[in-house]
Motif scaffolding. Structure first.
Motif, short mmCIF file in Angstrom:
data_model
loop_
_atom_site.label_atom_id
_atom_site.label_comp_id
_atom_site.label_asym_id
_atom_site.label_seq_id
_atom_site.Cartn_x
_atom_site.Cartn_y
_atom_site.Cartn_z
N ALA A 65 -3.73 9.39 4.25
CA ALA A 65 -2.47 8.73 4.56
C ALA A 65 -1.39 9.75 4.92
CB ALA A 65 -2.02 7.87 3.38
N THR A 121 5.95 -0.97 1.13
CA THR A 121 5.28 -0.07 0.20
C THR A 121 5.34 -0.58 -1.23
OG1 THR A 121 5.72 1.85 1.60
CG2 THR A 121 5.23 2.29 -0.70
N GLY A 141 0.86 -1.18 0.00
CA GLY A 141 0.00 0.00 0.00
C GLY A 141 0.89 1.23 0.00
N HIS A 146 5.00 10.18 -1.07
CA HIS A 146 3.79 9.95 -1.85
C HIS A 146 3.98 10.20 -3.35
CE1 HIS A 146 0.67 9.82 1.63
NE2 HIS A 146 1.40 8.73 1.52
N SER A 153 -0.49 3.92 4.57
CA SER A 153 -1.85 3.45 4.26
C SER A 153 -2.44 2.63 5.39
CB SER A 153 -1.83 2.61 2.98
OG SER A 153 -1.02 1.46 3.16
N ASN A 159 -9.77 3.63 4.49
CA ASN A 159 -10.00 5.02 4.87
C ASN A 159 -10.59 5.13 6.27
OD1 ASN A 159 -8.98 6.07 2.50
ND2 ASN A 159 -10.98 6.32 1.52
N GLU A 209 -5.62 0.03 0.48
CA GLU A 209 -5.88 1.27 -0.25
C GLU A 209 -6.36 2.36 0.70
OE1 GLU A 209 -7.92 1.26 -4.33
OE2 GLU A 209 -9.54 1.76 -2.94
N THR A 210 -5.70 3.51 0.66
CA THR A 210 -6.09 4.66 1.48
C THR A 210 -5.90 5.92 0.67
OG1 THR A 210 -5.32 3.52 3.48
CG2 THR A 210 -5.67 5.87 3.66
#
Length: 218
Positions: free
Chosen positions: A160, A136, A29, A187, A33, A210, A154-155
């Motif tokens: 994040a 990651t 992720g 990111h 995340s 999330n 997934e975020t």
């Protein structure tokens, strides 16, 4: 769905896998995340079911500082390309545990604090051991086939980034400086990973994280 229910569901799927070697579970992720927390919770769930579980991370296979930062400490490309020693990660951990492997593995190859390579005594895995490995960039194209079950957490980037900046506030001196590092380095690198390798498309399961208490399958 409730977090405990989702983790229980994934644990069941992993236990149902049939392999003649240890099961290599990858949890990937974007940075911050929630993949490390998720991997830890999955480990606990599997152990509660009396499974033999080894928990490790690609972050035990870093490159030395002179390589990690050769493109600059804030470089996103540098983080993406140079942070980890993929050769050691593959040949000292993933490949020995896979088909035809000798089951002799190392959980780490580098001491990040001392900035030195380490060569710990080899361990021998049982064929029914489950390895849970987070990182990651785990599902880059030359790594993804070395996992038996792939989980992508997934975020949204903004969420994040805020979670990560809060976590790294002390390390960088302030929330603002930590957030800036996520924007410039971590990111941007994560977006390259998504664009070049589409890890969410090759994962066995994708989890939207999330809402921490209520993740769900995508």
């Amino acid at each position: 769905m409730l977090r405990s229910e989702l983790i229980s569901d994934i644990a069941y799927r992993i236990i149902c896998l049939k392999r003649l070697h240890p099961i290599r579970v990858g949890v990937s992720g974007i940075t911050s995340s929630g993949k490390t927390t998720f991997a830890n919770e999955l480990m606990e769930e599997l152990r509660s079911r009396k499974m033999d579980v080894i928990r490790t991370s690609i972050d035990n296979f870093h490159n030395p500082r002179v390589i990690r930062y050769r493109q600059g400490k804030e470089s996103a490309i540098g983080y993406y390309e140079d942070a980890h020693d993929y050769n050691s990660f593959k040949h000292k951990l993933l490949i020995p545990l896979g088909p035809g492997g000798n089951l002799q593995y190392q959980e780490n190859s580098f001491d990040l604090t001392k900035d030195v390579y380490v060569n710990p005594e080899l361990k021998i895995a049982n064929i029914d051991t489950i390895f849970i490995i987070d990182g990651t960039f785990l599902f880059k194209k030359d790594l993804c086939d070395l996992f038996d079950f792939k989980i992508f957490v997934e975020t949204d980037f903004e969420l994040a980034r805020k979670r990560g900046a809060k976590r790294e506030e002390l390390a960088f001196g302030s929330f603002e400086k930590a957030e800036e590092m996520f924007l410039k380095r971590y990111h941007v690198a994560s977006k390259l990973y998504l664009a070049q390798h589409s890890p969410h498309l090759i994962a066995d399961v994708v989890i939207n994280n999330n809402e921490l208490d209520n993740p769900f399958f995508v």
